[in-house]
Design a protein around this motif. Structure first.
Motif, PDB file in Angstrom:
ATOM      1  N   THR A  18       0.800  -1.230   0.000  1.00  0.00           N
ATOM      2  CA  THR A  18       0.000   0.000   0.000  1.00  0.00           C
ATOM      3  C   THR A  18       0.830   1.277   0.000  1.00  0.00           C
ATOM      4  N   LEU A  19       2.169   1.128  -0.003  1.00  0.00           N
ATOM      5  CA  LEU A  19       3.034   2.307   0.057  1.00  0.00           C
ATOM      6  C   LEU A  19       3.810   2.475  -1.247  1.00  0.00           C
ATOM      7  N   THR A  20       4.244   3.702  -1.499  1.00  0.00           N
ATOM      8  CA  THR A  20       5.059   4.000  -2.669  1.00  0.00           C
ATOM      9  C   THR A  20       6.344   3.184  -2.645  1.00  0.00           C
ATOM     10  N   GLY A  21       6.787   2.716  -3.812  1.00  0.00           N
ATOM     11  CA  GLY A  21       7.985   1.890  -3.891  1.00  0.00           C
ATOM     12  C   GLY A  21       9.263   2.711  -3.981  1.00  0.00           C
ATOM     13  N   ASN A  22      10.385   2.011  -3.984  1.00  0.00           N
ATOM     14  CA  ASN A  22      11.705   2.643  -4.064  1.00  0.00           C
ATOM     15  C   ASN A  22      12.125   2.835  -5.521  1.00  0.00           C
ATOM     16  N   GLY A  23      12.175   4.072  -5.946  1.00  0.00           N
ATOM     17  CA  GLY A  23      12.644   4.380  -7.289  1.00  0.00           C
ATOM     18  C   GLY A  23      14.134   4.663  -7.305  1.00  0.00           C
ATOM     19  N   CYS A  24      14.677   4.695  -8.510  1.00  0.00           N
ATOM     20  CA  CYS A  24      16.065   5.110  -8.725  1.00  0.00           C
ATOM     21  C   CYS A  24      16.055   6.028  -9.940  1.00  0.00           C
ATOM     22  N   HIS A  25      15.480   7.209  -9.761  1.00  0.00           N
ATOM     23  CA  HIS A  25      15.332   8.153 -10.865  1.00  0.00           C
ATOM     24  C   HIS A  25      16.703   8.595 -11.354  1.00  0.00           C
ATOM     25  N   THR A  26      16.872   8.568 -12.662  1.00  0.00           N
ATOM     26  CA  THR A  26      18.169   8.865 -13.270  1.00  0.00           C
ATOM     27  C   THR A  26      18.082  10.117 -14.127  1.00  0.00           C
ATOM     28  N   HIS A  27      18.883  11.119 -13.783  1.00  0.00           N
ATOM     29  CA  HIS A  27      18.953  12.355 -14.570  1.00  0.00           C
ATOM     30  C   HIS A  27      20.153  12.252 -15.506  1.00  0.00           C
ATOM     31  N   PRO A  53      14.656  -5.059 -12.741  1.00  0.00           N
ATOM     32  CA  PRO A  53      15.177  -6.403 -12.991  1.00  0.00           C
ATOM     33  C   PRO A  53      14.691  -7.508 -12.065  1.00  0.00           C
ATOM     34  N   SER A  54      13.739  -7.211 -11.188  1.00  0.00           N
ATOM     35  CA  SER A  54      13.289  -8.238 -10.248  1.00  0.00           C
ATOM     36  C   SER A  54      11.801  -8.512 -10.430  1.00  0.00           C
ATOM     37  N   VAL A  55      11.367  -9.644  -9.934  1.00  0.00           N
ATOM     38  CA  VAL A  55       9.934  -9.962  -9.948  1.00  0.00           C
ATOM     39  C   VAL A  55       9.157  -8.879  -9.212  1.00  0.00           C
ATOM     40  N   ASN A  56       9.711  -8.431  -8.100  1.00  0.00           N
ATOM     41  CA  ASN A  56       9.048  -7.430  -7.273  1.00  0.00           C
ATOM     42  C   ASN A  56       8.952  -6.065  -7.948  1.00  0.00           C
ATOM     43  N   SER A  57       9.821  -5.809  -8.938  1.00  0.00           N
ATOM     44  CA  SER A  57       9.834  -4.506  -9.614  1.00  0.00           C
ATOM     45  C   SER A  57       8.477  -4.145 -10.206  1.00  0.00           C
ATOM     46  N   TYR A  58       7.734  -5.144 -10.632  1.00  0.00           N
ATOM     47  CA  TYR A  58       6.476  -4.891 -11.346  1.00  0.00           C
ATOM     48  C   TYR A  58       5.305  -4.741 -10.394  1.00  0.00           C
ATOM     49  N   LYS A  59       5.603  -4.763  -9.094  1.00  0.00           N
ATOM     50  CA  LYS A  59       4.620  -4.346  -8.098  1.00  0.00           C
ATOM     51  C   LYS A  59       4.709  -2.826  -7.896  1.00  0.00           C
ATOM     52  N   ARG A  60       5.794  -2.225  -8.394  1.00  0.00           N
ATOM     53  CA  ARG A  60       5.979  -0.766  -8.270  1.00  0.00           C
ATOM     54  C   ARG A  60       5.432  -0.038  -9.491  1.00  0.00           C
ATOM     55  N   ILE A  61       5.825  -0.465 -10.709  1.00  0.00           N
ATOM     56  CA  ILE A  61       5.263   0.164 -11.909  1.00  0.00           C
ATOM     57  C   ILE A  61       3.924  -0.510 -12.221  1.00  0.00           C
ATOM     58  N   ASN A  62       3.050   0.209 -12.879  1.00  0.00           N
ATOM     59  CA  ASN A  62       1.692  -0.274 -13.177  1.00  0.00           C
ATOM     60  C   ASN A  62       0.937  -0.630 -11.903  1.00  0.00           C
ATOM     61  N   ALA A  63       1.260   0.033 -10.793  1.00  0.00           N
ATOM     62  CA  ALA A  63       0.697  -0.340  -9.492  1.00  0.00           C
ATOM     63  C   ALA A  63      -0.614   0.385  -9.216  1.00  0.00           C
ATOM     64  N   PRO A  64      -1.458  -0.196  -8.368  1.00  0.00           N
ATOM     65  CA  PRO A  64      -2.665   0.518  -7.936  1.00  0.00           C
ATOM     66  C   PRO A  64      -2.301   1.692  -7.040  1.00  0.00           C
ATOM     67  N   VAL A  65      -3.265   2.564  -6.814  1.00  0.00           N
ATOM     68  CA  VAL A  65      -3.046   3.759  -6.000  1.00  0.00           C
ATOM     69  C   VAL A  65      -2.585   3.369  -4.598  1.00  0.00           C
ATOM     70  N   GLU A 106      14.869  13.324 -16.906  1.00  0.00           N
ATOM     71  CA  GLU A 106      14.831  12.369 -15.794  1.00  0.00           C
ATOM     72  C   GLU A 106      14.096  11.120 -16.251  1.00  0.00           C
ATOM     73  N   LEU A 107      14.774   9.974 -16.175  1.00  0.00           N
ATOM     74  CA  LEU A 107      14.132   8.685 -16.417  1.00  0.00           C
ATOM     75  C   LEU A 107      13.588   8.187 -15.085  1.00  0.00           C
ATOM     76  N   ARG A 108      12.274   8.092 -14.977  1.00  0.00           N
ATOM     77  CA  ARG A 108      11.627   7.717 -13.721  1.00  0.00           C
ATOM     78  C   ARG A 108      11.302   6.224 -13.654  1.00  0.00           C
ATOM     79  N   LEU A 109      11.793   5.482 -14.617  1.00  0.00           N
ATOM     80  CA  LEU A 109      11.443   4.075 -14.746  1.00  0.00           C
ATOM     81  C   LEU A 109      12.126   3.187 -13.714  1.00  0.00           C
ATOM     82  N   ALA A 110      13.427   3.391 -13.498  1.00  0.00           N
ATOM     83  CA  ALA A 110      14.236   2.439 -12.733  1.00  0.00           C
ATOM     84  C   ALA A 110      13.861   2.403 -11.253  1.00  0.00           C
ATOM     85  N   ASP A 111      14.157   1.259 -10.624  1.00  0.00           N
ATOM     86  CA  ASP A 111      13.876   1.096  -9.195  1.00  0.00           C
ATOM     87  C   ASP A 111      15.147   0.703  -8.451  1.00  0.00           C
TER      88      ASP A 111
END
Length: 433
Positions: free
Chosen positions: A228-237, A283-295, A327-332
């Motif tokens: 239910t919480l925001t995930g850990n990003g690794c935003h790259t500028h 690169p992890s299974v868990n990564s896709y719980k962060r992107i395309n995630a519910p509110v 800024e690439l906001r994709l990476a975690d």
């Protein structure tokens, strides 16, 4: 100066010779200062199969050659110095299919075209209670905790010690804050050449975890540790400069746009290969719980779900927050610092070479506005991302067929292990079938 002499001058007793494997795990040997000159000359031996490398127990040892130009004396334990290493075989031949050398390869490819890549990263992490999977601060319960002053200062001892470490290392840190999730923090330091930033990012993760443990906490960069919480990003500028590093080639000299044509072409290449790029950025299974995630509890995931770019708009894969950079906001937080940077450069240079037009920028809120037919969605899971990587000619040819095949092989092993696991959700919802 010999490393043993440097050790004597700085009071260093031990050296950590460290390399990063394909999954971003740091592998090290602790070498006493009296033996460091021999190790620096001949390398530290490792069994490659013991790490996440595409090797077998029958393969000969590999050698880690430390980079003395990237030495970090541990701020919290000054008697130890950490040095990132490049891998070679027992004959001294570089193992180019390893992360740090792949990034060096892409840096050289950019330089051949007259470009110098500079990056900065925003690494988010949670502070948890010891071994327990729970927020370390029981008072950190706000629905919108981002920039929460009280919660930030309750962890002042940890955050300030990490920041003091960056200051002593000369990284020019400039701000620290409580992030959007309870128990989550972000710390920012000045951008630099891409290899410098990647080495610092690798060391930063080690430093954060070590200092957190010193204070009785457990730090994690896991992409999505709480549903239910925001995930850990690794935003790259990222910005592209001339080879001397004096002129920012992403700057629009007319002043009429945030980026130059070159900058938009770079973005075009990244977006065209974004689905495949996810294999490295997420690169992890868990990564896709962060992107395309519910509110989330705060009302937004702060993670992208569409392959799109916008201006100063944090709902898209790429944000252009200012002039001369994006800024690439994709990476975690699971992203390998070296492979992520190498893959971004590979796709961006392709965009420049083929003069790819990224199309019109998107100014909508991608969280509540349905995407147009021309906007594609990000992969839904790691397997989809791996399939996209397998079919992506640009990344395969640029990074190397042998590397991509090895990476896919190991990642498919991880996916299969995950698929064999029976989750509590499955038991709860299908046990009565």
């Amino acid at each position: 100066m010999l490393l043993s002499e440097l050790a004597r001058d700085r009071g260093i007793r031990y050296f950590l010779i460290s390399f990063t494997d394909l999954f971003g795990v740091q592998r090290s040997k602790l070498v006493p200062a009296q033996s460091i000159d021999e190790m620096a000359e001949n390398g530290a031996g490792f069994a490659g199969f013991a790490a996440w490398l595409d090797m077998t127990p029958a393969d000969p040892d590999i050698l880690a050659m430390p980079d003395r130009d990237s030495l970090f004396q541990l701020p919290w334990k000054p008697e130890v110095a950490w040095m990132p290493a490049d891998l070679c075989d027992i004959h001294g031949q570089p193992m180019i299919d390893t992360p740090r050398l792949l990034l060096k390869k892409m840096v050289a490819a950019a330089a051949d075209q007259g470009y110098r890549i500079k990056t900065g990263v925003e690494c988010e992490f949670f502070l948890l209670s010891g071994e327990a999977h729970q927020i370390s601060d029981s008072s950190d319960r706000a629905a919108k905790p981002c920039y929460d002053q009280q919660a930030l200062m309750r962890r002042y001892e940890v955050i300030s010690e990490i920041c003091d470490g960056m200051l002593s290392l000369g990284w020019k840190p400039y701000q620290n804050d409580h992030e959007d999730a309870n128990g989550q923090f972000e710390m920012n330091w000045h951008y630099d050449d891409v290899l410098v930033t990647a080495d610092r990012q690798a060391f930063f993760k080690y430093m954060v975890k070590s200092i957190a443990e010193k204070h009785g906490f457990n730090a994690t960069f896991m992409p999505k540790p709480f549903a239910t919480l925001t995930g850990n990003g690794c935003h790259t500028h990222l910005s592209v400069w001339d080879n001397e590093g004096k002129i920012n080639l992403f700057t629009d000299t007319t002043g009429s746009s945030e980026l130059s044509t070159l900058g938009y072409q770079f973005i075009g290449g990244v977006l065209e290969s974004a689905a495949a790029l996810c294999a490295f950025a997420n690169p992890s299974v868990n990564s896709y719980k962060r992107i395309n995630a519910p509110v989330t509890l705060s009302g937004a995931t702060w993670s992208p779900n569409t392959i799109s770019y916008g201006g100063n708009n944090r709902t898209h894969t790429i944000r252009i927050p200012d002039f001369g950079r994006f800024e690439l906001r994709l990476a975690d937080g699971a992203a390998n610092p070296y492979l992520l940077a190498a893959a971004i450069i590979a796709t961006g240079l392709d965009g420049i070479e083929r003069k790819i037009d990224p199309g019109d920028r998107c100014d909508n809120n991608s969280y509540d506005s349905p995407p147009s037919d021309s906007v594609k969605l990000l992969p839904n899971n790691l397997l989809d991302a791996l399939r996209c990587l397998k079919s992506n000619v640009i990344l395969t040819e640029t990074l190397g067929t042998s590397f991509v095949e090895s990476y896919l092989k190991l990642q498919h092993q991880q996916w299969n292990q995950y698929s064999h696991h029976i989750s509590s959700w499955e038991l709860e919802h299908t046990l009565d079938c």
